[in-house]
Design a protein around this motif. Sequence first.
Motif, PDB file in Angstrom:
ATOM      1  N   TYR A 117      74.652  -4.268   3.896  1.00 23.54           N
ATOM      2  CA  TYR A 117      74.852  -4.219   5.345  1.00 23.54           C
ATOM      3  C   TYR A 117      73.832  -5.069   6.087  1.00 23.54           C
ATOM      4  O   TYR A 117      72.731  -5.323   5.605  1.00 23.54           O
ATOM      5  N   SER A 118      74.205  -5.458   7.301  1.00 23.81           N
ATOM      6  CA  SER A 118      73.343  -6.293   8.123  1.00 23.81           C
ATOM      7  C   SER A 118      72.541  -5.426   9.091  1.00 23.81           C
ATOM      8  O   SER A 118      73.106  -4.694   9.904  1.00 23.81           O
ATOM      9  N   SER A 119      71.218  -5.499   8.975  1.00 26.83           N
ATOM     10  CA  SER A 119      70.287  -4.830   9.876  1.00 26.83           C
ATOM     11  C   SER A 119      68.916  -5.422   9.595  1.00 26.83           C
ATOM     12  O   SER A 119      68.769  -6.238   8.676  1.00 26.83           O
ATOM     13  N   TYR A 120      67.908  -4.986  10.334  1.00 27.21           N
ATOM     14  CA  TYR A 120      66.565  -5.498  10.054  1.00 27.21           C
ATOM     15  C   TYR A 120      66.139  -5.179   8.624  1.00 27.21           C
ATOM     16  O   TYR A 120      65.732  -6.056   7.869  1.00 27.21           O
ATOM     17  N   SER A 195      69.573   6.346   7.263  1.00 28.58           N
ATOM     18  CA  SER A 195      69.427   6.296   8.709  1.00 28.58           C
ATOM     19  C   SER A 195      68.431   5.206   9.100  1.00 28.58           C
ATOM     20  O   SER A 195      67.562   4.822   8.309  1.00 28.58           O
ATOM     21  N   ILE A 196      68.569   4.700  10.317  1.00 28.38           N
ATOM     22  CA  ILE A 196      67.626   3.742  10.886  1.00 28.38           C
ATOM     23  C   ILE A 196      67.351   4.146  12.336  1.00 28.38           C
ATOM     24  O   ILE A 196      68.144   4.873  12.945  1.00 28.38           O
ATOM     25  N   PRO A 197      66.236   3.682  12.925  1.00 21.62           N
ATOM     26  CA  PRO A 197      65.980   3.981  14.341  1.00 21.62           C
ATOM     27  C   PRO A 197      67.089   3.431  15.227  1.00 21.62           C
ATOM     28  O   PRO A 197      67.685   2.379  14.931  1.00 21.62           O
ATOM     29  N   THR A 198      67.368   4.127  16.323  1.00 21.57           N
ATOM     30  CA  THR A 198      68.457   3.694  17.191  1.00 21.57           C
ATOM     31  C   THR A 198      68.187   2.334  17.818  1.00 21.57           C
ATOM     32  O   THR A 198      69.128   1.590  18.120  1.00 21.57           O
ATOM     33  N   THR A 199      66.919   1.973  18.020  1.00 28.16           N
ATOM     34  CA  THR A 199      66.634   0.648  18.579  1.00 28.16           C
ATOM     35  C   THR A 199      66.939  -0.440  17.558  1.00 28.16           C
ATOM     36  O   THR A 199      67.352  -1.538  17.927  1.00 28.16           O
ATOM     37  N   PRO A 250      64.067   8.368  18.132  1.00 23.84           N
ATOM     38  CA  PRO A 250      65.474   8.635  17.809  1.00 23.84           C
ATOM     39  C   PRO A 250      65.954   7.791  16.620  1.00 23.84           C
ATOM     40  O   PRO A 250      65.695   6.585  16.561  1.00 23.84           O
ATOM     41  N   TRP A 251      66.634   8.440  15.680  1.00 27.15           N
ATOM     42  CA  TRP A 251      67.266   7.787  14.548  1.00 27.15           C
ATOM     43  C   TRP A 251      68.748   8.148  14.557  1.00 27.15           C
ATOM     44  O   TRP A 251      69.174   9.077  15.243  1.00 27.15           O
ATOM     45  N   LEU A 252      69.518   7.410  13.780  1.00 30.32           N
ATOM     46  CA  LEU A 252      70.949   7.691  13.694  1.00 30.32           C
ATOM     47  C   LEU A 252      71.181   9.069  13.074  1.00 30.32           C
ATOM     48  O   LEU A 252      70.537   9.450  12.104  1.00 30.32           O
ATOM     49  N   ARG A 359      63.250  -4.242  16.527  1.00 26.58           N
ATOM     50  CA  ARG A 359      63.500  -3.508  17.769  1.00 26.58           C
ATOM     51  C   ARG A 359      64.317  -4.374  18.705  1.00 26.58           C
ATOM     52  O   ARG A 359      64.044  -5.565  18.863  1.00 26.58           O
ATOM     53  N   ASP A 360      65.288  -3.773  19.330  1.00 25.67           N
ATOM     54  CA  ASP A 360      66.193  -4.510  20.202  1.00 25.67           C
ATOM     55  C   ASP A 360      65.423  -5.190  21.333  1.00 25.67           C
ATOM     56  O   ASP A 360      64.645  -4.554  22.049  1.00 25.67           O
ATOM     57  N   GLY A 361      65.635  -6.500  21.478  1.00 27.01           N
ATOM     58  CA  GLY A 361      65.043  -7.242  22.573  1.00 27.01           C
ATOM     59  C   GLY A 361      63.595  -7.607  22.399  1.00 27.01           C
ATOM     60  O   GLY A 361      62.969  -8.120  23.336  1.00 27.01           O
ATOM     61  N   GLU A 362      63.009  -7.357  21.217  1.00 28.61           N
ATOM     62  CA  GLU A 362      61.602  -7.672  20.984  1.00 28.61           C
ATOM     63  C   GLU A 362      61.473  -8.661  19.827  1.00 28.61           C
ATOM     64  O   GLU A 362      61.502  -8.261  18.662  1.00 28.61           O
TER      65      GLU A 362
END
Length: 376
Positions: A117-120, A195-199, A250-252, A359-362
């Motif tokens: 899967y694609s994520s950080y 699970s991963i952090p929501t950000t 927060p995490w998923l 992190r989203d936007g960082e």
Amino acid sequence: MTAAIAPYDALLLFSFGGPDKPEDVVPFLRNVTAGKGIPDERLEEVGEHYYGFGGKSPINEQNLALKAALEAELDRRGIDLPVVWGNRNWAPYTRDAIAELEERGAQRTVALVTSAYSSYSGCRQYREDLAVTLDGLGKLGPDGSTTVQFDKVRSYFNHPGFAQANADAVAEAFEALATQGGDARAARLVFVTHSIPTTMEAASAVSRATYSEQHLDLAAVVAADVSARLGFDVPWDLAYCSRSGPPSQPWLEPDVNDHLGKLAADGLRDVVLSPIGFVSDHMEVAYDLDTEALATAADLGMNAVRAGTVGTRSPFVEGLVDLLLERAAIARDEDVAEATVGTLPAFRSVCAPGCCLRRDGEPSGVPALCSTDLRS
């Protein structure tokens, strides 16, 4: 070099790594949590999962098995492509793999990450590790490595081979549930992933769909396939495991244990757990599912069977080699029909700017290989 795999002259099987013995556990966890300032006392507590299995993670042997399976499939197809194994967090490290590639005289290597899967944590962190390792060796140029050049295989969660191998495993689990006295027709299928952090979830949207959306899309395909095989509709959910970090972050959700509690409260007594987020039976599967979740199910009076991971199943291994050939054709600028299942398109093999940040936007400020923004 075999023409079908040109321009590649080596394959990097790129994974997470894990400890081999008890004295490896804390040093391994230091690598995993580097930069977070977590004291060794806390790492010792986290390491109890590993100590319960003799201090040894199953992942290294499973990577060796996958390496052997890939080599056998490449040989079966007459493809001459050496396979080199490297890990982010334990031996053989990324730097060891780079050294082996250089010793072999490799000039252009295709990397296959053992995360579908694609994520950080599933993609960009591996690309950052390649770039940072090369930079530390003085071998990172403005466009990539100054020695061995690297490309990567796209995220393959929606490749037909991965989907079929998961469906095979789930169908087998339903059969096992029936033989153990469970009611397969009344059973719930619970897909489980890390699970991963929501950000981080929000940041993963840059890749074309978020981390959770990728799982939901594949889960729908697998559930439909299994329903067709069994001859009745299989209801399903997606749950998560292995969350860490402070409770305030927060995490998923839902956590798989909490979800089992809800299902039991609703009167459900039969469940199949499918570790759809994992390629092999490593620690998150061995502990979080086989130890914790199955114990939770037993305490709740539920009949539970855990489906296998894709491991070295033939559809998965054959699909990975298909993906290698697909990536090679893309590198040769040929028109390629990228095979997919579900509703989502094939993901990029060259990642987009700002793809899958922590992190989203960082922006991370860390270079990442196989990307249009190497220095982002």
